[in-house]
Every structure is written in C-alpha cells, then in structure tokens.
Design a protein around this motif. Structure first.
Motif, PDB file in Angstrom:
ATOM      1  N   ARG A   1     -20.401  78.212 -56.970  1.00 32.57           N
ATOM      2  CA  ARG A   1     -21.473  78.038 -55.992  1.00 32.57           C
ATOM      3  C   ARG A   1     -22.141  76.669 -56.147  1.00 32.57           C
ATOM      4  O   ARG A   1     -22.442  75.988 -55.172  1.00 32.57           O
TER       5      ARG A   1
ATOM      6  N   LYS B   1     -18.479  82.248 -49.590  1.00 33.29           N
ATOM      7  CA  LYS B   1     -18.661  83.624 -49.114  1.00 33.29           C
ATOM      8  C   LYS B   1     -18.084  84.547 -50.178  1.00 33.29           C
ATOM      9  O   LYS B   1     -16.911  84.435 -50.536  1.00 33.29           O
ATOM     10  N   TRP B   2     -18.921  85.464 -50.690  1.00 35.05           N
ATOM     11  CA  TRP B   2     -18.502  86.364 -51.751  1.00 35.05           C
ATOM     12  C   TRP B   2     -18.198  87.738 -51.162  1.00 35.05           C
ATOM     13  O   TRP B   2     -19.021  88.329 -50.481  1.00 35.05           O
ATOM     14  N   ASP B   3     -17.004  88.245 -51.435  1.00 40.66           N
ATOM     15  CA  ASP B   3     -16.585  89.581 -51.027  1.00 40.66           C
ATOM     16  C   ASP B   3     -16.566  90.441 -52.282  1.00 40.66           C
ATOM     17  O   ASP B   3     -15.607  90.398 -53.059  1.00 40.66           O
TER      18      ASP B   3
ATOM     19  N   TYR C   1     -15.598  77.574 -47.666  1.00 41.34           N
ATOM     20  CA  TYR C   1     -15.413  76.971 -46.350  1.00 41.34           C
ATOM     21  C   TYR C   1     -16.032  75.580 -46.369  1.00 41.34           C
ATOM     22  O   TYR C   1     -17.179  75.416 -46.753  1.00 41.34           O
TER      23      TYR C   1
ATOM     24  N   THR D   1     -14.968  80.302 -40.219  1.00 42.22           N
ATOM     25  CA  THR D   1     -15.702  81.559 -40.344  1.00 42.22           C
ATOM     26  C   THR D   1     -16.813  81.597 -39.305  1.00 42.22           C
ATOM     27  O   THR D   1     -17.200  80.558 -38.770  1.00 42.22           O
TER      28      THR D   1
ATOM     29  N   LEU E   1     -23.998  81.853 -42.818  1.00 45.58           N
ATOM     30  CA  LEU E   1     -22.863  82.694 -42.464  1.00 45.58           C
ATOM     31  C   LEU E   1     -23.321  84.010 -41.858  1.00 45.58           C
ATOM     32  O   LEU E   1     -24.382  84.527 -42.200  1.00 45.58           O
TER      33      LEU E   1
ATOM     34  N   SER F   1     -25.089  87.001 -43.904  1.00 47.26           N
ATOM     35  CA  SER F   1     -25.697  86.439 -45.109  1.00 47.26           C
ATOM     36  C   SER F   1     -27.148  86.050 -44.826  1.00 47.26           C
ATOM     37  O   SER F   1     -27.522  85.813 -43.680  1.00 47.26           O
TER      38      SER F   1
END
Length: 193
Positions: free
Chosen positions: A55, A66-68, A77, A115, A174, A177
């Motif tokens: 980060r 972007k954290w999944d 991105y 995205t 995003l 977010s």
C-alpha cells in the motif's frame, strides 16, 4: 542435582538464543526509495526475495490497491493521468508569482483505468502542507465500465500567498471503498516577484 538444572537451562537458553540470531539473519530490513524519497516502512529480504509494503509503495507511485479479503488477493491499478491547469481565459499555466490570485480550472485526462470508480476529488496543497479540497464528485454512474475519460474541475478562486511549491492532487475512490487514492500530482512553483 543443582548442576543438572543449570545445565538444562543453559541448553534451553542457547537454543532460544540461536533461534533468535538465525531469524535475525534470515530476515533483513531493506530501505525502500521511491523517486528519491524513503518510505516510512522498510521492506524485508527473506531467502533472497524482497517483500515491500504494497500500500505504501502504491501510494508513492500514485497507484490504487484493491484488497480482496475473501481470496486474499491484492490488485494494483495504475491509470495514466495527465493534468493541465488553466486560469481565466483558458490560458495554461504552471508557474506563478507570489500573491497571484485568479480563477483556476484543472483538466484531467485518465486512461488505462482497469476498474470501476465511485468518485473523483481535486485538492491543492500549499508549501506548508495545508490541503484544501477544490472539488469532490460522485461519478459511479457516469464512469461505469470506462477505461478512458476526461474530467474538468469547476472553476475555483485561489491565492498563492507564499513562495514555494504548491501541489494539485487528483484522487480516485474505487467502487465499494471509502479510501481515496492520489493518482496524479501537478506541482506549481510560486516565486517571488
């Protein structure tokens, strides 16, 4: 009996001490420099591989992370963003004299955005670090499935009261977010008349 207890403790302590020394040798701190500035969090080198704080590196490179959590996956991105500053009369500018006050617009061209985004924001930071939001707009419905778009800020009045470097920042948020990410910065030097 006392000799045995001392011997057992010495063996245990030497094993623990050896483990601590080994762990220290296996993981080495690594200084991370991005564009000449050192990141606050250092990286680690373990078994010849370098691990960086994602980060923080993304922030330094004006990228978005972007954290999944469900899949334990981070996606970075990095859109291409070009900003131009215009003053009254649509004249482009990039250097001002101390005390300059005028109406300003920021034109941003964004491409390679892979995205969906929910909002955009512009701000200006004075040489002392004080940040002022210029404009904040929800664009989720307008930007759905677009990888190329243009955005022009509303005209705003600003006075460059000090000499030094002012920075105009362009943020994206995003979809889904609450975090803003700086994806472009434009510097404006303010010089003595």
């Amino acid at each position: 009996m006392r000799f045995r207890k001392v011997a057992v403790w010495l063996v245990l302590l030497s094993l623990c001490g050896g483990t601590i020394i080994f762990a220290n040798d296996a993981a080495q701190k690594v200084r991370v420099l991005v564009n000449g500035g050192e990141l606050a969090d250092s990286g680690l080198m373990i078994d010849g591989k370098t691990y960086l704080p994602l980060r923080e590196v993304a922030n330094a490179l004006n990228a978005i992370v972007k954290w999944d959590n469900a899949n334990k996956r981070a996606t970075v991105y990095k859109p291409n963003v070009h900003m131009f500053l215009y003053n009254k009369g649509n004249s482009p500018f990039g250097v001002v004299e101390k005390g300059f006050q005028g109406k300003i617009k920021v034109f941003s061209q964004i491409d390679n955005l892979q995205t969906d985004i929910a909002a955009v924001k512009f701000s200006i930071v004075d040489p002392y670090g004080k940040e002022k939001t210029i404009q904040n707009k929800n664009v989720a419905n307008e930007m759905k499935d677009k990888d190329i778009f243009w955005f022009v800020s509303e005209e705003f009045d600003y006075k460059f009261e000090s000499t030094g470097i002012y920075t105009v920042r362009f943020y994206l948020k995003l979809e889904g977010s609450e975090e803003w990410a700086v994806v472009s910065e434009k510097q404006i030097p303010s010089r003595a008349p």
